[in-house]
Design a protein around this motif. Structure first.
Motif, PDB file in Angstrom:
ATOM      1  N   GLY A  32     -46.224  37.244   2.254  1.00 26.04           N
ATOM      2  CA  GLY A  32     -45.832  38.613   2.530  1.00 26.04           C
ATOM      3  C   GLY A  32     -46.984  39.575   2.703  1.00 26.04           C
ATOM      4  N   GLN A  33     -48.146  39.063   3.128  1.00 22.44           N
ATOM      5  CA  GLN A  33     -49.308  39.908   3.365  1.00 22.44           C
ATOM      6  C   GLN A  33     -49.346  40.216   4.863  1.00 22.44           C
ATOM      7  OE1 GLN A  33     -51.277  41.094   0.922  1.00 22.44           O
ATOM      8  NE2 GLN A  33     -50.100  39.957  -0.613  1.00 22.44           N
ATOM      9  N   TYR A  34     -49.107  41.480   5.231  1.00 20.64           N
ATOM     10  CA  TYR A  34     -48.884  41.829   6.625  1.00 20.64           C
ATOM     11  C   TYR A  34     -50.082  42.470   7.321  1.00 20.64           C
ATOM     12  CZ  TYR A  34     -44.139  41.122   4.993  1.00 20.64           C
ATOM     13  OH  TYR A  34     -43.013  40.593   4.431  1.00 20.64           O
ATOM     14  N   LYS A  35     -51.153  42.738   6.590  1.00 20.26           N
ATOM     15  CA  LYS A  35     -52.303  43.387   7.184  1.00 20.26           C
ATOM     16  C   LYS A  35     -52.989  42.446   8.167  1.00 20.26           C
ATOM     17  CE  LYS A  35     -56.570  45.790   5.910  1.00 20.26           C
ATOM     18  NZ  LYS A  35     -57.447  46.207   4.796  1.00 20.26           N
ATOM     19  N   VAL A  36     -53.240  42.919   9.368  1.00 21.48           N
ATOM     20  CA  VAL A  36     -53.872  42.088  10.390  1.00 21.48           C
ATOM     21  C   VAL A  36     -55.381  42.319  10.422  1.00 21.48           C
ATOM     22  CG1 VAL A  36     -54.002  41.562  12.850  1.00 21.48           C
ATOM     23  CG2 VAL A  36     -51.781  42.017  11.784  1.00 21.48           C
ATOM     24  N   SER A  37     -55.821  43.583  10.452  1.00 19.76           N
ATOM     25  CA  SER A  37     -57.242  43.897  10.489  1.00 19.76           C
ATOM     26  C   SER A  37     -57.914  43.452   9.196  1.00 19.76           C
ATOM     27  CB  SER A  37     -57.429  45.403  10.681  1.00 19.76           C
ATOM     28  OG  SER A  37     -58.802  45.734  10.657  1.00 19.76           O
ATOM     29  N   GLU A  38     -58.905  42.574   9.317  1.00 25.23           N
ATOM     30  CA  GLU A  38     -59.658  42.027   8.188  1.00 25.23           C
ATOM     31  C   GLU A  38     -58.759  41.324   7.176  1.00 25.23           C
ATOM     32  OE1 GLU A  38     -62.088  45.088   6.513  1.00 25.23           O
ATOM     33  OE2 GLU A  38     -63.390  45.201   8.264  1.00 25.23           O
ATOM     34  N   GLY A  39     -57.604  40.859   7.618  1.00 24.40           N
ATOM     35  CA  GLY A  39     -56.688  40.195   6.699  1.00 24.40           C
ATOM     36  C   GLY A  39     -57.258  38.920   6.115  1.00 24.40           C
ATOM     37  N   PHE A  40     -58.018  38.175   6.907  1.00 28.33           N
ATOM     38  CA  PHE A  40     -58.601  36.933   6.415  1.00 28.33           C
ATOM     39  C   PHE A  40     -59.571  37.203   5.278  1.00 28.33           C
ATOM     40  CE2 PHE A  40     -61.863  33.591   6.549  1.00 28.33           C
ATOM     41  CZ  PHE A  40     -61.066  32.468   6.399  1.00 28.33           C
ATOM     42  N   GLN A  41     -60.477  38.179   5.469  1.00 28.36           N
ATOM     43  CA  GLN A  41     -61.430  38.508   4.423  1.00 28.36           C
ATOM     44  C   GLN A  41     -60.720  39.018   3.175  1.00 28.36           C
ATOM     45  OE1 GLN A  41     -61.615  39.301   7.613  1.00 28.36           O
ATOM     46  NE2 GLN A  41     -63.736  39.546   8.336  1.00 28.36           N
ATOM     47  N   ASP A  42     -59.683  39.816   3.356  1.00 30.65           N
ATOM     48  CA  ASP A  42     -58.934  40.328   2.204  1.00 30.65           C
ATOM     49  C   ASP A  42     -58.304  39.189   1.411  1.00 30.65           C
ATOM     50  OD1 ASP A  42     -59.576  42.887   2.929  1.00 30.65           O
ATOM     51  OD2 ASP A  42     -57.625  43.355   3.823  1.00 30.65           O
ATOM     52  N   CYS A  43     -57.764  38.188   2.124  1.00 33.12           N
ATOM     53  CA  CYS A  43     -57.151  37.040   1.462  1.00 33.12           C
ATOM     54  C   CYS A  43     -58.195  36.264   0.659  1.00 33.12           C
ATOM     55  CB  CYS A  43     -56.496  36.121   2.494  1.00 33.12           C
ATOM     56  SG  CYS A  43     -55.894  34.557   1.817  1.00 33.12           S
ATOM     57  N   VAL A  44     -59.355  36.025   1.258  1.00 27.80           N
ATOM     58  CA  VAL A  44     -60.403  35.276   0.567  1.00 27.80           C
ATOM     59  C   VAL A  44     -60.831  36.020  -0.692  1.00 27.80           C
ATOM     60  CG1 VAL A  44     -62.777  34.446   0.718  1.00 27.80           C
ATOM     61  CG2 VAL A  44     -61.209  34.104   2.644  1.00 27.80           C
ATOM     62  N   ARG A  45     -61.041  37.315  -0.582  1.00 28.95           N
ATOM     63  CA  ARG A  45     -61.426  38.109  -1.753  1.00 28.95           C
ATOM     64  C   ARG A  45     -60.358  38.028  -2.841  1.00 28.95           C
ATOM     65  NH1 ARG A  45     -65.477  41.857  -1.688  1.00 28.95           N
ATOM     66  NH2 ARG A  45     -66.509  42.270   0.310  1.00 28.95           N
ATOM     67  N   ARG A  46     -59.117  38.236  -2.451  1.00 33.24           N
ATOM     68  CA  ARG A  46     -58.026  38.263  -3.428  1.00 33.24           C
ATOM     69  C   ARG A  46     -57.887  36.941  -4.152  1.00 33.24           C
ATOM     70  NH1 ARG A  46     -54.283  38.705  -0.137  1.00 33.24           N
ATOM     71  NH2 ARG A  46     -53.230  36.705  -0.350  1.00 33.24           N
ATOM     72  N   ARG A  47     -57.955  35.844  -3.419  1.00 33.66           N
ATOM     73  CA  ARG A  47     -57.751  34.538  -4.031  1.00 33.66           C
ATOM     74  C   ARG A  47     -58.974  34.109  -4.854  1.00 33.66           C
ATOM     75  NH1 ARG A  47     -53.192  32.311  -2.774  1.00 33.66           N
ATOM     76  NH2 ARG A  47     -53.845  30.187  -3.257  1.00 33.66           N
ATOM     77  N   ALA A  48     -60.162  34.499  -4.433  1.00 38.07           N
ATOM     78  CA  ALA A  48     -61.348  34.213  -5.241  1.00 38.07           C
ATOM     79  C   ALA A  48     -61.293  34.982  -6.556  1.00 38.07           C
ATOM     80  CB  ALA A  48     -62.613  34.572  -4.461  1.00 38.07           C
ATOM     81  N   GLU A  49     -60.871  36.234  -6.496  1.00 39.10           N
ATOM     82  CA  GLU A  49     -60.762  37.046  -7.716  1.00 39.10           C
ATOM     83  C   GLU A  49     -59.694  36.491  -8.657  1.00 39.10           C
ATOM     84  OE1 GLU A  49     -60.027  40.963  -6.267  1.00 39.10           O
ATOM     85  OE2 GLU A  49     -62.009  41.131  -5.325  1.00 39.10           O
ATOM     86  N   LEU A  50     -58.571  36.058  -8.098  1.00 39.22           N
ATOM     87  CA  LEU A  50     -57.517  35.481  -8.935  1.00 39.22           C
ATOM     88  C   LEU A  50     -58.005  34.226  -9.650  1.00 39.22           C
ATOM     89  CD1 LEU A  50     -54.365  35.883  -6.647  1.00 39.22           C
ATOM     90  CD2 LEU A  50     -54.735  36.973  -8.872  1.00 39.22           C
TER      91      LEU A  50
END
Length: 242
Positions: free
Chosen positions: A187-205
């Motif tokens: 359910g993550q809908y952001k397209v701009s820089e979405g890949f980088q955001d996902c990597v950051r979020r999952r690394a932090e988790l």
């Protein structure tokens, strides 16, 4: 969510509300079956998050043998047929001890974990968390990136900069952050820089699961400190695989 054909109709109907997810995961298979009922199944469908997680934990106990058998079958298939798993296995063998299916174990885990890597024991796959072979492939690739990093860089388990770097690389290279996984399954809908955001979020988790990380901000700081060098390091791939 549930294998309806196996839901208990004869066991005493114990209420799922009596359990927490942690207690549910520690039940014996026979104990779990007393909670694996039609009423609890439909109650969990309409329940708050905690009650739903409790039922999933009960379901994992009941279905442990089936889940582990399926996980083992998928694991063997991936080592023979998946391009990313075959490539990582080959690259790991070039720089350290080989990593083949015998070093990957399928087990039932707690409801918040999907896998893990230990340099002494190999890779753990949490069989009760996989609904598709693709999800298992992403998790296995993630842990194999950790294995490659450990052989290549001698990662220090107590150094949070090292840990942040390998988590960034694993999230980047495994395929777990590709667009359709983020859009349709998380359910993550952001397209701009979405890949980088996902990597950051999952690394932090992932970092927040470590006892050395005291809070969310500490995890963010560790990721930020190594982001520029680790996000762009695609070894052993020439580029981000997918």
């Amino acid at each position: 969510m549930a294998d309806d054909s196996r839901l208990s109709t004869s066991s005493p109907n114990k209420s799922i509300e009596e359990l927490t997810p942690d207690k549910a995961s520690k039940l014996s298979p026979e104990e779990a079956k007393t909670y694996y009922t039609w009423s609890n199944f439909f109650g969990a469908l309409m329940s708050p998050d905690a009650l739903g997680r409790t039922y999933v934990a009960v379901q994992s106990v009941v279905n442990e043998e089936r889940d582990c058998k399926k996980c083992d079958e998928w694991k063997e298939w991936l080592f023979s047929n998946s391009p990313i798993i075959r490539f990582l296995s080959s690259e790991i063998s070039k720089i350290g001890p080989p990593l083949d299916p015998s070093h990957v174990r399928c087990r039932r885990c707690g409801v918040t974990q999907s896998g893990g890597f230990d340099s002494n024991y190999g890779i753990l796959l949490c069989a009760n968390t996989f609904r598709t072979r693709g999800k298992l492939e992403d998790t296995l690739a993630h842990e194999m990136v950790h294995a490659w990093d450990h052989s290549r860089f001698k990662v220090d388990q107590n150094n949070m900069r090292h840990q942040a770097c390998t988590e960034i690389r694993a999230a980047t290279l495994s395929g777990e952050c590709r667009f359709y996984r983020e859009f349709w399954q998380r359910g993550q809908y952001k397209v701009s820089e979405g890949f980088q955001d996902c990597v950051r979020r999952r690394a932090e988790l992932s970092l927040r699961a470590r006892p050395q990380i005291k809070d969310e901000q500490m995890a963010k700081n560790a990721v930020n400190e190594v982001w520029d060098s680790c996000f762009t390091d695609t070894r052993p791939f020439d580029e981000i695989y997918r």
